[in-house]
Write a protein that holds these residues in place. Structure first.
Motif, PDB file in Angstrom:
ATOM      1  N   GLU A  99       0.968  -1.235  -0.168  1.00  0.00           N
ATOM      2  CA  GLU A  99      -0.037   0.137   0.069  1.00  0.00           C
ATOM      3  C   GLU A  99       0.806   1.292  -0.060  1.00  0.00           C
ATOM      4  OE1 GLU A  99      -4.147  -1.390   2.197  1.00  0.00           O
ATOM      5  OE2 GLU A  99      -2.298  -0.566   3.432  1.00  0.00           O
ATOM      6  N   GLN A 132      -7.691   1.425   7.656  1.00  0.00           N
ATOM      7  CA  GLN A 132      -6.526   2.038   7.421  1.00  0.00           C
ATOM      8  C   GLN A 132      -5.976   2.789   8.797  1.00  0.00           C
ATOM      9  OE1 GLN A 132      -7.814   5.146   4.752  1.00  0.00           O
ATOM     10  NE2 GLN A 132      -7.828   3.794   3.065  1.00  0.00           N
ATOM     11  N   HIS A 164      -3.328   0.014   9.891  1.00  0.00           N
ATOM     12  CA  HIS A 164      -2.242   0.121   8.984  1.00  0.00           C
ATOM     13  C   HIS A 164      -1.292   1.588   9.300  1.00  0.00           C
ATOM     14  CE1 HIS A 164      -4.378  -2.462   6.032  1.00  0.00           C
ATOM     15  NE2 HIS A 164      -4.119  -3.012   7.074  1.00  0.00           N
ATOM     16  N   LYS A 219      -1.166   8.526   2.253  1.00  0.00           N
ATOM     17  CA  LYS A 219      -1.782   7.258   1.883  1.00  0.00           C
ATOM     18  C   LYS A 219      -3.075   7.135   2.865  1.00  0.00           C
ATOM     19  CE  LYS A 219      -2.945   3.422   0.196  1.00  0.00           C
ATOM     20  NZ  LYS A 219      -3.450   3.373  -1.278  1.00  0.00           N
ATOM     21  N   PHE A 220      -2.880   7.294   4.273  1.00  0.00           N
ATOM     22  CA  PHE A 220      -3.931   7.190   5.242  1.00  0.00           C
ATOM     23  C   PHE A 220      -4.688   8.445   5.976  1.00  0.00           C
ATOM     24  CE2 PHE A 220      -1.014   3.284   5.604  1.00  0.00           C
ATOM     25  CZ  PHE A 220      -1.724   2.283   4.679  1.00  0.00           C
ATOM     26  N   GLY A 264      -8.657   6.441  12.053  1.00  0.00           N
ATOM     27  CA  GLY A 264      -7.735   6.593  10.863  1.00  0.00           C
ATOM     28  C   GLY A 264      -7.595   7.844  10.174  1.00  0.00           C
TER      29      GLY A 264
END
Length: 378
Positions: free
Chosen positions: A146, A199, A202, A234-235, A253
């Motif tokens: 990812e 997310q 992660h 990304k998140f 998140g």
């Protein structure tokens, strides 16, 4: 004039490429290209049955033979008890390998059972779950694909994360974070879904790797900053590599900001849009210190070097600029205390009834000595 030898080589090369493409389409060239589905779904054609069966990978036998409850695998009560066992073993013997394996077996069982209604998900589940040897390796494999960049491929990120997350304390924290997501988020519902798609989890795993890079000897701050910038894009979770975060944290998140000198305790729930930042008037240690079991509701902000006491609740859209005592509920702009938790024996079940608070039963004995009224004004 044409060169016969060169023409023959070109024809052979073209034929070999066509054959290779046909093998890939058929699913015979690489194992992960095959459709991972149960053997009982085979056709009834006796002539081709054996040939089809030889190309299909059978579903492994369930790892957990019996379910502890009516739910798949461990169930809600089993996951809650497993989290307590992880913490207890870490504080006593320090060896949590058995509990970590139980959780990983539970996730693998969920993956195997999910193949029955959705056999087309087989290649994805096999690559990221069933072919992995541990929860940590599975999570790192998912996340590395990812957050890879044109300059840092997934294999390099994979190896870097495994190197950074190798300590027993970090592994235990990641296992407890996964259980927290599965138990406190009604939209997730299972440890498999949390591991594959959440997310916030992660982003938290990435932060733990960045934090190890930041504290390495010698410090690798440049790489930590680069990963933090990539993860933030990304998140949508901007977490400084230097901040300290405990175990069992549920991070919703999106749009979360946690500053450099902030500290987050164990079993904290951080919803979307939360900011743990500074006031802009301080230098050095300038960010909040969040106690154990705190709940930070959506879009709330805690600003400055102040302490939010254990078990307190910051309501949505509140802005905290003063210290919050333990077990208090605060609300408003600026936030003010509206009430305290009632930990009497008759009210404990009602006090910790929802998904975000049910896990806080473990702290009741420790929190009963906290005062639940404000001191008289001087």
């Amino acid at each position: 004039f044409l060169n016969p030898i060169a023409d023959c080589k070109m024809v052979i090369s073209m034929v070999s490429h066509v054959v290779l493409i046909l093998l890939i389409i058929q699913g015979s060239a690489f194992p992960f290209c095959r459709q991972y589905q149960p053997t009982q779904n085979l056709g009834t054609n006796k002539r081709w049955g054996n040939r089809v069966r030889s190309r299909q990978r059978p579903v492994p036998k369930p790892i957990l033979k019996a379910s502890a409850s009516a739910e798949i695998g461990l169930g809600t009560m089993g996951l809650e008890q497993l989290a307590l066992d992880l913490v207890h073993k870490a504080e006593t013997t320090g060896d949590t390998a058995r509990e970590e394996k139980i959780l990983w077996d539970h996730i693998r069982l969920e993956a195997e059972l999910s193949l029955e209604p959705e056999p087309e998900a087989g290649p994805h589940l096999y690559q990221f779950v069933l072919s992995q040897s541990s929860l940590l390796k599975a999570l790192v494999t998912i996340i590395s694909h990812e957050v890879e960049t044109p300059h840092i491929p997934a294999t390099s990120i994979h190896n870097l994360f495994l190197e950074c997350l190798d300590s027993a304390d970090v592994r235990r924290a990641i296992h407890l974070d996964l259980i927290a997501v599965a138990l406190r988020s009604p939209s997730v519902g299972s440890t498999l879904t949390a591991m594959l798609f959440h997310q916030g989890l992660h982003a938290l795993v990435c932060h733990r790797a960045e934090h190890e890079l930041w504290n390495a000897s010698p410090r690798r701050t440049g790489l930590a900053y680069m990963l933090q910038s990539t993860v933030s894009r990304k998140f949508c979770a901007d977490i400084h590599p230097a901040c300290c975060i405990g175990h069992g944290v549920f991070l919703k998140g999106t749009n979360t900001v946690i500053g450099e000198t902030a500290k987050v305790g164990n079993n904290v729930s951080i919803m979307q849009g939360v900011t743990l930042g500074g006031t802009g008037k301080e230098r050095g240690d300038r960010h909040p210190k969040i106690g154990d079991g705190v709940i930070l509701e959506a879009a709330s902000s805690v600003l400055g070097n102040l302490k939010v006491g254990d078990g307190s609740v910051v309501n949505a859209r509140s802005i905290v600029t003063k210290e919050v005592p333990p077990l208090a509920r605060v609300d408003g702009v600026p936030a003010k205390i509206t009430s305290f938790r009632n930990l009497d024996d008759d009210n404990v079940q009602l006090e910790f009834s929802n998904d975000l608070e049910r896990h806080l039963h473990q702290y009741v004995g420790r929190w009963k000595h906290y005062p639940t009224t404000l001191p008289p004004a001087k």
